[in-house]
Write an enzyme that holds these catalytic residues in place. Structure first.
Site, PDB file in Angstrom:
ATOM      1  NE  ARG A  29      -3.765  -2.272   2.203  1.00  0.00           N
ATOM      2  CZ  ARG A  29      -4.601  -2.741   1.276  1.00  0.00           C
ATOM      3  NH1 ARG A  29      -4.898  -2.004   0.211  1.00  0.00           N
ATOM      4  NH2 ARG A  29      -5.140  -3.941   1.398  1.00  0.00           N
ATOM      5  CG  ASP A  30       1.445   5.554  -2.327  1.00  0.00           C
ATOM      6  OD1 ASP A  30       2.009   5.560  -3.430  1.00  0.00           O
ATOM      7  OD2 ASP A  30       1.591   6.472  -1.481  1.00  0.00           O
ATOM      8  CG  ASN A  87       3.548   9.164 -11.785  1.00  0.00           C
ATOM      9  OD1 ASN A  87       2.721   9.393 -12.656  1.00  0.00           O
ATOM     10  ND2 ASN A  87       3.248   9.192 -10.493  1.00  0.00           N
ATOM     11  CB  VAL A  96      10.273   6.318  -5.409  1.00  0.00           C
ATOM     12  CG1 VAL A  96      11.123   5.126  -4.987  1.00  0.00           C
ATOM     13  CG2 VAL A  96       9.720   7.047  -4.170  1.00  0.00           C
ATOM     14  CG  HIS A 100       6.798   3.275  -8.366  1.00  0.00           C
ATOM     15  ND1 HIS A 100       8.053   3.838  -8.448  1.00  0.00           N
ATOM     16  CD2 HIS A 100       5.928   4.296  -8.311  1.00  0.00           C
ATOM     17  CE1 HIS A 100       7.938   5.158  -8.445  1.00  0.00           C
ATOM     18  NE2 HIS A 100       6.654   5.467  -8.372  1.00  0.00           N
ATOM     19  CG  HIS A 102       1.179   5.003  -8.563  1.00  0.00           C
ATOM     20  ND1 HIS A 102       1.201   5.592  -7.321  1.00  0.00           N
ATOM     21  CD2 HIS A 102       2.300   5.430  -9.186  1.00  0.00           C
ATOM     22  CE1 HIS A 102       2.274   6.343  -7.198  1.00  0.00           C
ATOM     23  NE2 HIS A 102       2.971   6.276  -8.327  1.00  0.00           N
TER      24      HIS A 102
HETATM   25  P1  DGP Z   1       5.919   8.447  -7.805  1.00  0.00           P
HETATM   26  O1  DGP Z   1       5.566   9.897  -7.708  1.00  0.00           O
HETATM   27  O2  DGP Z   1       5.192   7.768  -8.952  1.00  0.00           O
HETATM   28  O3  DGP Z   1       7.421   8.222  -7.837  1.00  0.00           O
HETATM   29  O4  DGP Z   1       5.325   7.781  -6.480  1.00  0.00           O
HETATM   30  C1  DGP Z   1       6.067   7.292  -5.404  1.00  0.00           C
HETATM   31  C2  DGP Z   1       5.069   6.848  -4.370  1.00  0.00           C
HETATM   32  O5  DGP Z   1       5.768   6.179  -3.336  1.00  0.00           O
HETATM   33  C3  DGP Z   1       4.292   7.981  -3.686  1.00  0.00           C
HETATM   34  O6  DGP Z   1       2.906   7.868  -4.024  1.00  0.00           O
HETATM   35  C4  DGP Z   1       4.484   7.758  -2.201  1.00  0.00           C
HETATM   36  C5  DGP Z   1       5.082   6.368  -2.123  1.00  0.00           C
HETATM   37  N1  DGP Z   1       6.053   6.188  -1.053  1.00  0.00           N
HETATM   38  C6  DGP Z   1       7.147   6.951  -0.834  1.00  0.00           C
HETATM   39  N2  DGP Z   1       7.821   6.495   0.233  1.00  0.00           N
HETATM   40  C7  DGP Z   1       7.126   5.403   0.687  1.00  0.00           C
HETATM   41  C8  DGP Z   1       7.332   4.502   1.765  1.00  0.00           C
HETATM   42  O7  DGP Z   1       8.305   4.578   2.541  1.00  0.00           O
HETATM   43  N3  DGP Z   1       6.412   3.521   1.931  1.00  0.00           N
HETATM   44  C9  DGP Z   1       5.326   3.395   1.098  1.00  0.00           C
HETATM   45  N4  DGP Z   1       4.478   2.398   1.354  1.00  0.00           N
HETATM   46  N5  DGP Z   1       5.112   4.221   0.057  1.00  0.00           N
HETATM   47  C10 DGP Z   1       5.997   5.221  -0.137  1.00  0.00           C
END
Ligand code: DGP
Length: 114
Positions: A29-30, A87, A96, A100, A102
Site C-alpha cells: 500500500r502507498d 510516473n 522514487v 513502480h 500505481h
Molecule cells: P511516484 O511519484 O510515482 O514516484 O510515487 C512514489 C510513491 O511512493 C508515492 O505515491 C508515495 C510512495 N512512497 C514513498 N515512500 C514510501 C514509503 O516509505 N512507503 C510506502 N508504502 N510508500 C511510499
C-alpha cells in the site's frame, strides 16, 4: 541498492503493508493514498522505471502487470475498474527511482490526469 527506499522494502528492512507478491514483484500500500485502493507494484530487482524493465528484464513486466491485476482482484475493483500509472522522469513526476506501477481504484478517476 543499499540506498534505495523500495529495495529496502523488498529486503524487509523498511516495513510496508504488503498486499501480494510473486517471484518477480511485490505489491504494497502507498504511504500516501490518493484513492480508496492505492497500491504500488514494484519489481524485486532494482530497475529505474518501466522502460528499464522492458529493456533489461522484459519477463519481469509480466510479473509486475500480472501482480497489478491480482491486486485489483483482491481489492474487489477488477469489475468496477481501476487505473495503472507509471510516473516516469521529471515531467511524469516520478519521485522514487525504483520502477513502480500505481494501482488506483475504488472511485471514478478523472481524465485527463493533472
Ligand atoms: P511516484 O511519484 O510515482 O514516484 O510515487 C512514489 C510513491 O511512493 C508515492 O505515491 C508515495 C510512495 N512512497 C514513498 N515512500 C514510501 C514509503 O516509505 N512507503 C510506502 N508504502 N510508500 C511510499
Amino acid at each position: 541498492m543499499a540506498d534505495c527506499l523500495f529495495c529496502r522494502i523488498v529486503a524487509g528492512e523498511i516495513p510496508a503493508d504488503i498486499v501480494a507478491e510473486n517471484d518477480g514483484a511485490v505489491a504494497f500500500r502507498d504511504v500516501n493514498p490518493v484513492a480508496p485502493t492505492h497500491a504500488l507494484v514494484i519489481p524485486r530487482e532494482h530497475l529505474e522505471n518501466v522502460a528499464e524493465i522492458a529493456a533489461k528484464a522484459s519477463a519481469t513486466l509480466g510479473d509486475v502487470l500480472g501482480l497489478a491485476a491480482e491486486v485489483a482482484a483482491k481489492e474487489g475493483i477488477a469489475e468496477t475498474g481501476y487505473r495503472l500509472v507509471a510516473n516516469t522522469g521529471r515531467d511524469g513526476h516520478q519521485t522514487v527511482f525504483h520502477a513502480h506501477v500505481h494501482v488506483l481504484g475504488g472511485r471514478s478517476m478523472g481524465w485527463p490526469p493533472g
